[in-house]
Design an enzyme around this catalytic site. Structure first.
Site, mmCIF file in Angstrom:
data_model
loop_
_atom_site.group_PDB
_atom_site.id
_atom_site.type_symbol
_atom_site.label_atom_id
_atom_site.label_comp_id
_atom_site.label_asym_id
_atom_site.label_seq_id
_atom_site.Cartn_x
_atom_site.Cartn_y
_atom_site.Cartn_z
ATOM 1 N N ASP A 57 0.830 -1.191 0.000
ATOM 2 C CA ASP A 57 0.000 0.000 0.000
ATOM 3 C C ASP A 57 0.869 1.246 0.000
ATOM 4 O OD1 ASP A 57 -2.898 1.203 0.716
ATOM 5 O OD2 ASP A 57 -1.367 2.275 1.873
ATOM 6 N N TYR A 62 2.665 9.926 -0.301
ATOM 7 C CA TYR A 62 3.742 9.399 0.538
ATOM 8 C C TYR A 62 5.136 9.669 -0.034
ATOM 9 C CZ TYR A 62 -0.107 6.614 2.520
ATOM 10 O OH TYR A 62 -1.285 6.195 3.081
#
Length: 297
Positions: A57, A62
């Protein structure tokens, strides 16, 4: 409830959650939030893939898709793993929450991950932030994030569906959507959301939202399944206030259960969710390690 009988069951990466469209998602995935160091990411992924993780994931937000893509390419090129064995999840950033920006950010994620399709692509949040450029994820003015109040969830979803039609995405999902937003998407969708990623842990079980998702046949992934001990550091570094950790990893009841079964508190908390059919995406942090979390829980 945990018992000696059912605790011996191997809740591992081989277990999966079935989507309405026929695809399956491994019930245990590796969360990668806050993993921006190349060495950290490579080590964590190598250990996880060796141990059997196939569900990874990530998110554009991010800032580690390219690092993950490099490791995946290494494994795929070596022949140790096949693309169809992997289940890769990434997410549309808040700065991409317009119908026009959807194809751009899907393309960028595919390029970074070095893949031809994404297994599950989520709308990361049900709100938009003003777009400045691809790198400015949280544009600020006078100490406040510049929100985009023109966000149209219906238009964005229809744009995402075109990416499914084109074969660049296999399954669509949502994240952090409330009950009414879930219903709004489901009422207009050609390609229904297959998954909703929301905060769930033993202290915050989010039952009402889970029930709405179940009503529409939407599977659920729990982020922060062990209480998100890294959130405090994340918020503090950005000057966004303080976050007091909830202490769930030190809970005496959880510790007692762990002692009884020879497991860490993190493993007990993960097992509590997995045995309810809730997928989990624990991540490596200072308080735990991939090697610990990949053990049977």
């Amino acid at each position: 409830m945990l018992s000696k009988g059912n605790y011996a069951l191997n809740c591992n990466m081989a277990s999966s959650v079935a989507f309405q469209n026929g695809y399956k998602m491994p019930i245990v995935g590796l969360g990668t939030w806050q993993a921006e160091s190349e060495k950290e990411m490579e080590t964590a992924l190598d250990v996880a893939l060796t141990a059997g993780y196939r569900h990874i994931d990530t998110a554009y937000l991010y800032n580690n898709e390219r690092l993950i893509g490099n490791v995946l390419k290494k494994w795929l090129d070596s022949g140790k793993i096949k693309r169809e064995e992997l289940f890769i999840v990434t997410k549309l950033p808040q700065i991409g929450m317009t119908a026009e920006k959807v194809p751009h950010f899907v393309k960028k994620s595919l390029e970074s991950l070095q893949l031809t399709y994404i297994d599950l692509y989520l709308a990361h949040a049900p709100f938009g932030i003003q777009y400045v450029d691809d790198e400015t994820l949280f544009p600020m003015k006078d100490g406040k994030v510049l929100m985009d109040y023109s966000t149209d969830l219906t238009a964005i979803w229809k744009s995402l569906e075109k990416e499914v039609d084109a074969g660049r995405i296999r399954s669509l999902g949502i994240s952090n959507f409330n009950e009414s937003q879930v219903q709004r998407i489901c009422s207009i969708a050609r390609h229904k959301p297959m998954n909703q990623q929301i905060e769930i842990h033993a202290y915050f079980q989010n039952k009402n939202l889970r029930q709405v998702c179940e009503k529409f046949g939407i599977s659920v992934v729990a982020y922060a399944p062990i209480g998100s001990p890294g959130r405090k550091e994340f918020l503090k570094a950005r000057g966004w206030g303080d976050f007091e950790t909830n202490g769930i990893l030190e809970d005496p009841v959880v510790a007692k259960i762990g002692k009884k079964y020879g497991k860490s508190t993190a493993q007990v908390l993960l097992r509590f969710l997995v045995q309810q059919g809730i997928a989990v995406i624990p991540k490596r942090s200072k308080g735990n390690s991939v090697s610990e979390l990949i053990q049977r829980f």
